[in-house]
Design an enzyme around this catalytic site. Structure first.
Site, mmCIF file in Angstrom:
data_model
loop_
_atom_site.group_PDB
_atom_site.id
_atom_site.type_symbol
_atom_site.label_atom_id
_atom_site.label_comp_id
_atom_site.label_asym_id
_atom_site.label_seq_id
_atom_site.Cartn_x
_atom_site.Cartn_y
_atom_site.Cartn_z
ATOM 1 N N ASP A 84 -9.891 -4.161 -5.145
ATOM 2 C CA ASP A 84 -9.269 -2.996 -4.523
ATOM 3 C C ASP A 84 -9.530 -1.748 -5.355
ATOM 4 O O ASP A 84 -9.416 -1.774 -6.580
ATOM 5 C CB ASP A 84 -7.757 -3.272 -4.429
ATOM 6 C CG ASP A 84 -6.981 -2.216 -3.667
ATOM 7 O OD1 ASP A 84 -7.591 -1.238 -3.183
ATOM 8 O OD2 ASP A 84 -5.755 -2.385 -3.546
ATOM 9 N N HIS B 77 -8.143 -4.851 -0.921
ATOM 10 C CA HIS B 77 -6.931 -4.234 -0.394
ATOM 11 C C HIS B 77 -6.546 -4.886 0.939
ATOM 12 O O HIS B 77 -7.403 -5.217 1.748
ATOM 13 C CB HIS B 77 -7.212 -2.742 -0.181
ATOM 14 C CG HIS B 77 -5.998 -1.912 0.066
ATOM 15 N ND1 HIS B 77 -5.105 -1.603 -0.926
ATOM 16 C CD2 HIS B 77 -5.525 -1.335 1.193
ATOM 17 C CE1 HIS B 77 -4.139 -0.855 -0.429
ATOM 18 N NE2 HIS B 77 -4.360 -0.680 0.866
ATOM 19 N N SER C 15 0.833 -1.192 0.000
ATOM 20 C CA SER C 15 0.000 0.000 0.000
ATOM 21 C C SER C 15 0.878 1.257 0.000
ATOM 22 O O SER C 15 1.677 1.442 -0.914
ATOM 23 C CB SER C 15 -0.958 -0.048 1.201
ATOM 24 O OG SER C 15 -1.978 0.900 1.054
#
Length: 297
Positions: free
Chosen positions: A239, A269, A144
């Site tokens: 995501d 995610h 991320s």
């Protein structure tokens, strides 16, 4: 940054920080022993604490090294949330792993986290023999926000000619901080990342909108990708960040960068931390095996 935006970001730090450091019980790899030591690296943006993970198998050759950057929207500073990934990679790839506790917003904003991430990686590369690893065989990766920092570190290393990562791991990265999050679609009704949460993250990390198209903030908007390190790009089908990750993999490939791109189906995610377990394990194993191949070249 406005006072209200700062308060929102601090609230998210307090509310989500503890939750994000919880990893699915079956993804914790509790059977892998933990061999760690503390490390403090001085950078041009202040000292940075790191945790060094050592592989259990010791040969006469110095082990290669992998530098890891955790996620958390540039706001949540919990490197321990990647403990399971660091332990698995150290054991499976046979490398030393340096897990970096970089500074986060709103307390420290862009470019501080990028500067710290780059300086730590450069230090790790330059100080191998003294620390009992091979700094010439180095890879970098993250999850991320940490994957965004990974892309930035690789750009800076290329442009400055200081060190050459043998692999970059880009896992579920925010790569376009300019586009409004409401334009980023998901295939499911309630994805983990909401537009409001993403706006808070961006406002805290890059309060000046004029900085948001900087290639060190939005690597996906850069058009000069040639010469970057080989990449493993992981995206999650559901995501909100999937499209920009897929586009970055294609753009790297078009620029002549060797790319392995894998879209994990049916997951959102952060699935490498929260599950589903089979896909989470497969993605972490893909990171480790790709690293092992790249670092043994």
């Amino acid at each position: 940054m406005s006072f209200s935006a700062r308060i929102q970001a601090r609230g998210i730090q307090l509310l989500l920080g503890r939750m994000m450091s919880r990893v699915h019980e079956e993804l914790r790899f509790t059977d892998i022993p933990k061999r760690t030591e503390a490390l403090r690296v001085e950078t041009s943006a202040g000292p940075v604490n790191c945790t060094v993970y050592r592989p259990s198998a010791v040969s006469g050759v110095l082990a290669p090294v992998y530098v890891n950057f955790h996620g958390g929207g540039f706001v949540i500073g919990r490197p321990e949330q990647d403990d399971h990934i660091c332990r698995y990679i150290a054991a499976t790839a046979g490398c030393v792993v340096v897990n970096v506790d970089y500074a986060v917003a709103p307390q420290r904003q862009f470019p501080v986290p990028v500067t710290q991430a780059y300086d730590v990686t450069a230090w790790v590369s330059a100080n191998g023999p003294a620390r009992n690893w091979d700094g010439s065989r180095i890879a970098v990766g993250g999850h991320s926000a940490g994957a965004n920092l990974t892309a930035a570190v690789c750009r800076m290393a290329r442009d400055r000619g200081t060190f050459t990562p043998l692999l970059q791991i880009i896992d579920s990265a925010p790569l376009d901080q300019l586009a409004d999050p409401s334009t980023k679609q998901s295939l499911i009704a309630k994805p983990l990342l909401t537009p409001q949460l993403m706006r808070v993250f961006t406002a805290a990390y890059v309060p000046d909108p004029a900085d948001r198209d900087d290639p060190l903030v939005s690597p996906g908007l850069a058009d000069d990708l040639a010469g970057l390190p080989p990449a493993l790009v992981i995206t999650a089908e559901n995501d909100r960040l999937r499209d920009e990750g897929d586009a970055y993999a294609k753009a790297l490939e078009a620029a002549g960068v060797p790319v392995t791109h894998r879209v994990f189906e049916g997951v959102d995610h952060y699935f490498t931390h929260t599950g589903p377990v089979p896909e989470g394990k497969e993605a972490i194993d893909l990171m480790a095996t790709t690293l092992r191949t790249a670092l043994s070249a």
